[in-house]
Design a protein around this motif. Structure first.
Motif, PDB file in Angstrom:
ATOM      1  N   LEU A   1       0.835  -1.201   0.000  1.00  0.00           N
ATOM      2  CA  LEU A   1       0.000   0.000   0.000  1.00  0.00           C
ATOM      3  C   LEU A   1       0.869   1.251   0.000  1.00  0.00           C
ATOM      4  CD1 LEU A   1      -2.759  -1.061   2.549  1.00  0.00           C
ATOM      5  CD2 LEU A   1      -3.112  -0.584   0.112  1.00  0.00           C
ATOM      6  N   ARG A   2       1.928   1.227   0.802  1.00  0.00           N
ATOM      7  CA  ARG A   2       2.833   2.383   0.823  1.00  0.00           C
ATOM      8  C   ARG A   2       3.535   2.553  -0.522  1.00  0.00           C
ATOM      9  NH1 ARG A   2       4.677   1.099   6.988  1.00  0.00           N
ATOM     10  NH2 ARG A   2       3.530   2.801   7.997  1.00  0.00           N
ATOM     11  N   ALA A   3       3.853   1.447  -1.169  1.00  0.00           N
ATOM     12  CA  ALA A   3       4.477   1.524  -2.489  1.00  0.00           C
ATOM     13  C   ALA A   3       3.502   2.110  -3.508  1.00  0.00           C
ATOM     14  CB  ALA A   3       4.941   0.138  -2.928  1.00  0.00           C
ATOM     15  N   MET A   4       2.230   1.729  -3.432  1.00  0.00           N
ATOM     16  CA  MET A   4       1.208   2.312  -4.301  1.00  0.00           C
ATOM     17  C   MET A   4       1.141   3.817  -4.098  1.00  0.00           C
ATOM     18  SD  MET A   4      -1.887  -0.451  -3.847  1.00  0.00           S
ATOM     19  CE  MET A   4      -3.084   0.695  -4.524  1.00  0.00           C
ATOM     20  N   HIS A   5       1.128   4.226  -2.836  1.00  0.00           N
ATOM     21  CA  HIS A   5       1.045   5.646  -2.514  1.00  0.00           C
ATOM     22  C   HIS A   5       2.267   6.392  -3.039  1.00  0.00           C
ATOM     23  CE1 HIS A   5       0.183   9.325  -0.509  1.00  0.00           C
ATOM     24  NE2 HIS A   5       1.040   9.158   0.486  1.00  0.00           N
ATOM     25  N   ALA A   6       3.429   5.785  -2.911  1.00  0.00           N
ATOM     26  CA  ALA A   6       4.667   6.428  -3.353  1.00  0.00           C
ATOM     27  C   ALA A   6       4.673   6.662  -4.864  1.00  0.00           C
ATOM     28  CB  ALA A   6       5.871   5.584  -2.944  1.00  0.00           C
ATOM     29  N   ARG A   7       4.047   5.748  -5.611  1.00  0.00           N
ATOM     30  CA  ARG A   7       3.994   5.928  -7.065  1.00  0.00           C
ATOM     31  C   ARG A   7       2.703   6.628  -7.504  1.00  0.00           C
ATOM     32  NH1 ARG A   7       3.573   0.112  -6.646  1.00  0.00           N
ATOM     33  NH2 ARG A   7       1.476  -0.616  -7.224  1.00  0.00           N
ATOM     34  N   ARG A   8       1.958   7.130  -6.522  1.00  0.00           N
ATOM     35  CA  ARG A   8       0.747   7.927  -6.748  1.00  0.00           C
ATOM     36  C   ARG A   8      -0.376   7.132  -7.405  1.00  0.00           C
ATOM     37  NH1 ARG A   8       2.819  14.082  -8.227  1.00  0.00           N
ATOM     38  NH2 ARG A   8       4.173  14.303  -6.402  1.00  0.00           N
ATOM     39  N   GLU A   9      -0.418   5.856  -7.134  1.00  0.00           N
ATOM     40  CA  GLU A   9      -1.559   5.047  -7.555  1.00  0.00           C
ATOM     41  C   GLU A   9      -2.631   5.146  -6.478  1.00  0.00           C
ATOM     42  OE1 GLU A   9      -2.878   0.381  -8.315  1.00  0.00           O
ATOM     43  OE2 GLU A   9      -0.750   0.902  -8.249  1.00  0.00           O
ATOM     44  N   LYS A  10      -3.847   5.483  -6.884  1.00  0.00           N
ATOM     45  CA  LYS A  10      -4.930   5.648  -5.929  1.00  0.00           C
ATOM     46  C   LYS A  10      -5.278   4.328  -5.249  1.00  0.00           C
ATOM     47  CE  LYS A  10      -5.971  10.056  -6.638  1.00  0.00           C
ATOM     48  NZ  LYS A  10      -5.921  11.096  -5.581  1.00  0.00           N
ATOM     49  N   ILE A  11      -5.570   4.413  -3.951  1.00  0.00           N
ATOM     50  CA  ILE A  11      -5.927   3.249  -3.138  1.00  0.00           C
ATOM     51  C   ILE A  11      -7.452   3.167  -3.053  1.00  0.00           C
ATOM     52  CG2 ILE A  11      -5.804   2.247  -0.817  1.00  0.00           C
ATOM     53  CD1 ILE A  11      -3.085   3.796  -0.553  1.00  0.00           C
ATOM     54  N   THR A  12      -7.989   1.972  -3.289  1.00  0.00           N
ATOM     55  CA  THR A  12      -9.439   1.790  -3.265  1.00  0.00           C
ATOM     56  C   THR A  12      -9.877   1.060  -2.003  1.00  0.00           C
ATOM     57  OG1 THR A  12      -9.234  -0.270  -4.538  1.00  0.00           O
ATOM     58  CG2 THR A  12      -9.618   1.757  -5.776  1.00  0.00           C
ATOM     59  N   MET A  13     -11.017   1.500  -1.469  1.00  0.00           N
ATOM     60  CA  MET A  13     -11.553   0.897  -0.240  1.00  0.00           C
ATOM     61  C   MET A  13     -13.074   0.895  -0.310  1.00  0.00           C
ATOM     62  SD  MET A  13     -11.107   2.242   3.724  1.00  0.00           S
ATOM     63  CE  MET A  13      -9.315   2.228   3.671  1.00  0.00           C
TER      64      MET A  13
END
Length: 285
Positions: free
Chosen positions: A22-34
């Motif tokens: 999740l942190r890696a997604m955030h670092a590459r600016r990929e939106k997180i879905t919930m």
């Protein structure tokens, strides 16, 4: 009546989502879905639709139990529904599982919060969520130091609905915005990895994210500038009765099935078309 359908493996065979990924997604600016989830069947559907994270929300008090608020929900009930959702993810599931600490399960201090978090994590949660700022920073630090990942929650905090004077946008004036930013920074510094920002002006949520770049902010009625988005499952499927908040989009109107609606939600968050900066957001004006 019973169902004899045998569970199948996750067709996409996604790798399990972790705090690190999740942190890696955030670092590459990929939106997180919930999305919220409360039982095994819908948890499995959501997971197969590509949701990154699922939240066992105390919103179940209103949606499943018929209460007028989240306040009557007990820790035992949260643990029960967490176990149900976790079972839905057992056969090839990948989504990261978060569970709400309900009202009265952490307000007495860090030790009570730890005991409550232990109960939810033993039920299958990988992260716990608590509401409010100020005093919650100490509790957050206590939990994180003991290996419990924490998701904070600021803005409209439903467990404090009576103190806040109802379900209303928070942080619209300069003083209110400053308080939210200060509390968010305190929680991030205390170790909160994720933070739900609910019902606040877009510019305030954007400032919270800018103040703590490593923090994974998850918006709901907080505009498009957060690290990810969350909706209540019943709302985005058009199952909730009554007048819905402006930040909700009914994805069932666009899809022919629940799974398709969930996939459309994931795609819209990922490509930035949801939430819309005007239609689904609030300003400080």
């Amino acid at each position: 009546m019973s169902s004899h359908v045998q569970p199948t493996a996750n067709p996409g065979q996604r790798k399990p989502v972790t705090l690190h990924s999740l942190r890696a997604m955030h670092a590459r600016r990929e939106k997180i879905t919930m999305l919220t989830a409360y039982d095994a069947t819908f948890a499995r559907l959501a997971d197969e639709s590509g949701l990154d994270t699922l939240l066992v929300g105390d919103s179940l008090g209103m949606l499943l139990q018929g209460h007028s608020s989240t306040l009557p929900v007990t820790l035992a009930e949260m643990a029960y529904h967490t176990r149900c959702v976790a079972r839905g993810l057992q056969h090839g599931g990948a989504a990261w599982l978060i569970a709400d600490l309900p009202f009265g399960s952490y307000q007495q201090g860090p030790s009570q919060a730890m005991a409550s978090a232990e109960m939810l994590m033993q039920a299958g949660a990988q992260m716990v969520k608590l509401e409010g700022g100020g005093w919650t920073a100490e509790t957050t630090r206590f939990l994180v130091e003991r290996g419990v990942p924490v998701c904070a929650h600021l803005g409209l905090t439903p467990q404090s609905v009576h103190a806040l004077g109802g379900y209303r946008v928070q942080g619209r004036d300069a003083d209110g915005a400053a308080v939210l930013r200060r509390q968010a920074k305190e929680l991030a510094d205390a170790g909160a990895a994720m933070m739900v920002l609910e019902l606040m002006p877009t510019e305030v949520a954007a400032a919270v994210q800018a103040d703590s770049p490593g923090l994974m902010t998850i918006g709901i009625g907080a505009g498009p500038d957060t690290a990810g988005q969350v909706l209540v499952m019943h709302d985005m499927l058009g199952a909730t009765r009554g007048r819905l908040p402006r930040f909700v989009r009914n994805f069932m109107l666009e899809g022919g099935s629940i799974g398709d609606a969930m996939r459309r939600y994931v795609a819209a968050v990922k490509d930035g078309t949801f939430p819309d900066r005007v239609a689904h957001a609030y300003s400080a004006d």
